[in-house]
Every structure is written in structure tokens, then in C-alpha cells.
Motif scaffolding. Structure first.
Motif: not given
Length: 604
Positions: A489, A565, A493, A532
Motif C-alpha cells: 500500500t 487506506n 502511492e 489502495f
């Protein structure tokens, strides 16, 4: 104090200069390609997070840093900045340009508001469900790019209706009702001056009585609070309007991503996982359209509902009592707002020829996307068996997009004498109109993400990360899964989702085999968490599209995305430890996986 003031004024310049200098020891001391790639990744990530440079400018840094470090040749880096995604975006923006030029989005927006009501909370949930459903079958980027103009128009209409109610309220307080208030039709940032028009609203005595009721209600509130009438509620109304825009923008970005989790074809990360898994474990036939849908649909529904609650609470507050109160009567302000919206819809009149053509092309594009490779039945791409995989969603988008430059915007008109009058040939959209709507910054942003991902693979940075994950085998299984989800995750990003899943699948599959755990126990949650990417505008194209409308700041997205998240990882952890276990019999090491002699120290 003067020094501090100078530092405050030049803080962005100092950040631009000091960030590369402070991180420079990393490549100078370690002197490896991995360190040089990590240096580039850290610099770009910091600039993206702080917006010290424009986001697109920061995305261009790998284009010259990778060649200077000897990681990739300049022509290789340049090729990463224009991918299949960009062709898809061009085709979708052609559709969006036509939708906004001919005000079709306004018609849909007003009708949706009339059906759902002007309550922003329920309207937001309706948009989230619609966008998530669309994203199940289309790419997340396509869903966001199509729905966002409609959401923009809806938010504009709600705020404009409330503004009209305020104007009538002031007229009532002055002893008169203005029968002709003008509405500014500036909807969507893609409309040029030629597309704007002024329209006049008429209000009857019913509206006047409604507004007088509003005035009486507000006067009572002001008397109770001992606040001057002209100063009451101005700031709170501005904050609410800003919150409405933020919630509706974020709901599109996040629901487009969440909806893509549901089907194998919903997002590229699911497809990459299925391809990688079936190639590595050909004896396993457990991953298919139906099994993935069964495991993921509860996850999607739970995350969607919790995300809706989180966004409402964060930006608008969440009044459960009033929202769920049975038989709740509308306030005078809500009635006035609803009536203004109805008047606006009536003035649109019947659907015009360009609107009908735009709707037909929209439906055609959707059907072609859905039927290309639906997963459970052969799609139209099977008609070309020799060229399997050649046609993608961008192929359909470009074909339909080109039709907007070909189909005429006007038809023959029949005069009173029965003769046809021909107008000058003008297509549905022109290149100038397309350019005004095309978010070129988004293309550069996403290209920068692709370039970073390619650099991580070429420099072997991904392999270095894999070597650092080996000690995870001594931890409890639930903790291994949680750490894997958190790492994936975090990485996704700042890197593209496809690149992230491509890097981590070859790492996590051998890890599961080494600790003698069903590979699906680790690969499924990691694949889900790769989507995510909620924190940054550059985290995925859907975020960038929504961010380009100008209603959000980076910190707005960081603040909202952090909560989602956490919600997403928590729901995935709940799913993988409960209802997904019996679907694939996860607690049993499968026969289709390599049997590596290793003691299981995962602490099940």
C-alpha cells in the motif's frame, strides 16, 4: 523575525534546493544502481507530497536523472511517458468534451438530483455506487473521467440552487421578490465562453412564500444566537459548499478504484495477478471470474460504505438522526432548492440531436469495453484469434473518440416551404475544444509514475527489497500478511499500480512457498492492497483526473486517503482470515504449489 519571514517566503525554493542535497549522500556513499534509483524515487516523492514544484514538473525528473545515473537510456525513459493509458485517456476525453459542450452532463446531473434529492450525503452514496459499478467492467480511469463532469455539474447545481434561495431570502427581507434572477451557467472547467449562456428563472407566489418561511426560520435562529443577521451563516455556508465539492470529487476517485476490485477485469492489477498466478501455478484452476467475484464483492461493499461514512464525517459531518429519520419533512430551504433545480431542468427542453448522438456513442463505447473480454463468455476480441491481446480498451476509446471529429453536429433543417436547408459542416467537437479539455498534466504525471516503475526494475531495486523481506518467515502468518499489505500500500502511492504488483508478485510467491503457506494467503490481500492508492493525486490516474478539477488540495486527499487506506487494509485482513479461507481452503498447503522442505514457523 525577518530571517524567519524570508524563510517562510522562500520555503518552496529552499525545499527544492535542500531536498536533493540532503539526500545526495545516499548515491555518493553506497554507489549502487539501487541507491541511485532510490535517491530519484525519494526526491520525486517528496516533491509530489509537498508540491514544491508543479506536479507535472516533478514527474519529469526521472527523465534526466535516470540517464545521468546510468540507470536507463534517455530514449527508454522517454518511451515510459506515453503508454496505452494515454491513448485511452485521449479517447475518453473526446467523449467528455462532447458531453460537456452539448450540456448532456447537465441534463443527467439535474435528473439525478431530482430523483435522489439535494441531500449531499445520499447523493454522494448514489454517485459512489454508480461509479463503482461502472468501474467493475470498465477501467478505473474511464469510469472516473466519465462520471466526474456529471458530478461537477450536480455540485454546481446544488450550490447554485442554495444561492438562489439566499438571494430570494434577501429580497423577501427587503419587502420584494425578484421575479427574474439570472443563473450563471459556468458548469465544468472544459466549457469555453462560446458554450456559456444566460438564462432567466421565474418564481411564482409559492416560491415567495417558501422564501419568506426561510427568512422567518433564520430570523428566529439569529435572535436566539444574538448574531447580526447579515453576518450569520456566510462562512459556514462557504465551508459547506467547499466540503460538498471535496466530498463529491473524492467519492468519484475512490469509488472508481474500489469498484475495480470486484472483478478480474475491473483493474489491471487483478489481471496481472491472474496472469502471473496461472503461469506460476498452471495446475491450479481456482482463480477465475466467478471465484474472484465471490471473494471480492463483500470487500467492495464494506469498503464502499465505510468510505462514504468517513468522507461525510470528515468534510460535512454526519447527522445520523436527520438522515435516517422516517417521514422527515423537507425544510423550506430544501424545497426552494428543489424547485430551482426543477425549473432549470425544464428550460433544457427536449434532447437535441448532438445530445442523442453523444448518448449513443457513450453507450456504444461502454458496450464495446464490456464485451471485449468479459471473462465469463468469449468477447468480440475472440473474432481475431491471430491477434490476441492486440486490441485493448484504448482501441475502443480511440475508435469512438475519432467519430466525434467526424459526425456532423447539425442535420438538415426543413423550412416552411418543405425544402431542406444545409448548414456548414461542423463536427461534434473541434480540436481546439478537445485541447481545452485534455488534461495534459495528467498524462505527464502518469508517465512519470511509469518511468519510476521501469527504473526500479532495471536498477534491481525491487530485488533488493525482496532480499529484505526474507526474514518475514519467522513471524506469525497474520503479521506477515499485514506487513505485506502495508508495504504494498505504501509503495503503490508513489509507483503505478501495475508496476507495484509486478514487482511484488515474484517476491511474495516464493516467500509463501518458503514458509510453506498457501500462496493465495499472501497474494490475494497483496493484490487487493495494490489498488489502495488513495493518498496522492499521482498515485493513480483516477485521483489525478479528479484533482485536476481544482477543488482539492494535496492535503485534502492525504487526509481523506489515509483513513480509506486504513479501512481498506482492515477489511482485507478481515476477509482473508474469515470468508476467503473456505473458498480456497487456505489453511491447507496445496498440491499445485512446490513442496519446499521447510518447517512452518508462521505461528498459525
Amino acid at each position: 523575525m525577518r530571517i524567519l519571514s524570508y524563510l517562510l517566503v522562500y520555503r518552496r525554493f529552499l525545499l527544492i534546493v535542500l531536498t536533493p542535497l540532503l539526500l545526495l549522500p545516499l548515491p555518493l556513499i553506497i554507489k549502487t544502481k539501487e541507491a541511485e534509483c532510490a535517491y530519484t524515487l525519494f526526491v520525486v516523492a517528496i516533491f509530489w507530497l509537498t508540491e514544491a514544484l508543479p506536479l507535472a514538473v516533478s514527474a519529469l525528473l526521472p527523465a534526466f536523472m535516470f540517464p545521468l545515473f546510468g540507470i536507463m537510456e534517455s530514449k527508454e525513459v522517454a518511451s515510459a511517458y506515453f503508454k496505452d493509458f494515454h491513448l485511452l485517456l485521449i479517447g475518453v476525453i473526446c467523449l467528455a468534451t462532447s458531453i460537456e459542450k452539448w450540456n448532456f452532463h447537465k441534463r443527467v446531473a439535474l435528473r439525478m438530483v431530482m430523483l435522489v434529492g439535494v441531500n449531499p450525503a445520499w447523493l454522494t452514496l448514489g454517485f459512489m455506487v454508480s461509479c463503482a459499478f461502472l468501474s467493475m467492467w470498465l477501467s478505473n480511469t474511464s469510469a472516473a473521467a466519465m462520471v466526474m463532469p456529471i458530478v461537477e455539474a450536480v455540485a454546481q447545481q446544488i450550490i447554485r440552487a442554495e444561492g438562489e434561495a439566499d438571494a430570494l431570502e434577501m429580497s423577501c427581507s427587503n419587502g420584494s421578490i425578484n421575479p427574474a434572477l439570472e443563473l450563471d451557467e459556468n458548469i465544468g472547467e472544459c466549457e469555453s465562453g462560446d458554450w456559456k449562456e444566460k438564462q432567466v428563472n421565474g418564481y411564482d407566489n409559492d416560491v415567495g412564500s417558501i422564501v419568506c418561511t426561510i427568512e422567518k426560520e433564520n430570523e428566529k435562529e439569529k435572535e436566539q444566537q444574538n448574531v447580526p443577521p447579515d453576518e450569520t451563516g456566510t462562512k459556514s455556508r462557504e465551508d459547506k459548499n467547499s466540503g460538498i465539492f471535496k466530498v463529491m470529487c473524492l467519492c468519484v476517485a475512490y469509488s472508481a478504484t474500489i469498484g475495480g476490485l470486484t472483478t478480474i477485469t475491473g483493474t489491471s492489477t487483478n489481471l496481472i495477478f491472474a496472469e502471473h498466478f496461472n503461469t506460476r501455478y498452471p495446475a491450479c484452476q481456482c482463480i477465475n471470474f466467478g471465484s474472484w467475484f465471490i471473494l471480492s464483492i463483500p470487500i467492495t461493499v464494506i469498503i464502499l460504505l465505510l468510505s462514504w461514512v468517513w468522507l461525510q464525517w470528515l468534510f460535512l459531518g454526519f447527522d445520523f438522526k436527520n438522515m435516517f429519520k422516517c417521514g422527515k419533512t423537507k425544510t423550506a430551504r430544501e424545497e426552494a432548492s428543489a424547485q430551482v433545480i426543477q425549473e432549470e431542468y425544464k428550460k433544457l427542453g427536449p434532447m437535441s440531436y448532438p445530445e442523442i448522438v453523444t448518448l449513443v456513442l457513450f453507450i456504444l463505447m461502454t458496450l464495446l469495453w464490456f464485451t471485449r473480454e468479459p471473462g465469463f463468455i468469449p468477447g468480440w476480441s475472440s473474432l481475431f484469434p491471430k491477434y490476441k491481446g492486440y486490441a485493448t480498451d484504448s482501441t475502443t476509446a480511440l475508435v469512438i473518440g475519432l467519430l466525434f471529429f467526424i459526425i456532423p453536429a447539425k442535420t438538415f433543417s426543413r423550412t416552411s416551404n418543405g425544402e431542406n436547408t444545409a448548414f456548414g459542416y461542423t463536427p461534434l467537437i473541434t480540436w481546439k475544444e478537445f485541447q481545452s479539455c485534455m488534461p495534459w498534466e495528467i498524462a505527464i504525471l502518469v508517465g512519470g509514475g511509469f518511468a519510476l516503475a521501469d527504473g526500479c526494475e532495471v536498477s534491481k531495486l525491487s530485488e533488493w527489497v525482496a532480499s529484505k523481506l526474507t526474514p518475514l518467515g519467522s513471524l506469525p502468518l497474520w503479521l506477515i500478511i499485514l506487513i505485506s499489505c502495508l508495504i504494498v500500500t505504501s509503495v503503490t502511492e508513489v509507483a503505478s499500480n501495475p508496476a507495484t504488483i509486478t514487482i511484488f508478485l515474484p517476491i511474495l510467491a516464493p516467500l509463501a512457498e518458503a514458509i510453506h503457506v498457501n500462496p493465495l494467503f499472501i497474494l490475494i490481500p497483496a493484490t487487493l492492497c495494490t489498488s489502495f492508492a488513495f493518498l496522492l493525486p499521482v498515485a493513480n490516474p483516477a485521483n489525478a483526473i479528479v484533482f485536476s478539477y481544482g477543488h482539492l488540495t494535496v492535503m485534502d486527499m492525504v487526509k481523506a486517503g489515509l483513513g480509506i487506506n486504513i479501512i481498506g487494509v482492515a477489511v482485507v485482513m478481515l476477509a482473508i482470515m474469515t470468508w476467503i479461507v473456505p473458498i480456497f481452503n487456505l489453511y491447507t498447503y496445496p498440491s499445485w504449489a512446490p513442496n519446499i522442505a521447510s518447517a512452518n514457523s508462521t505461528g498459525l
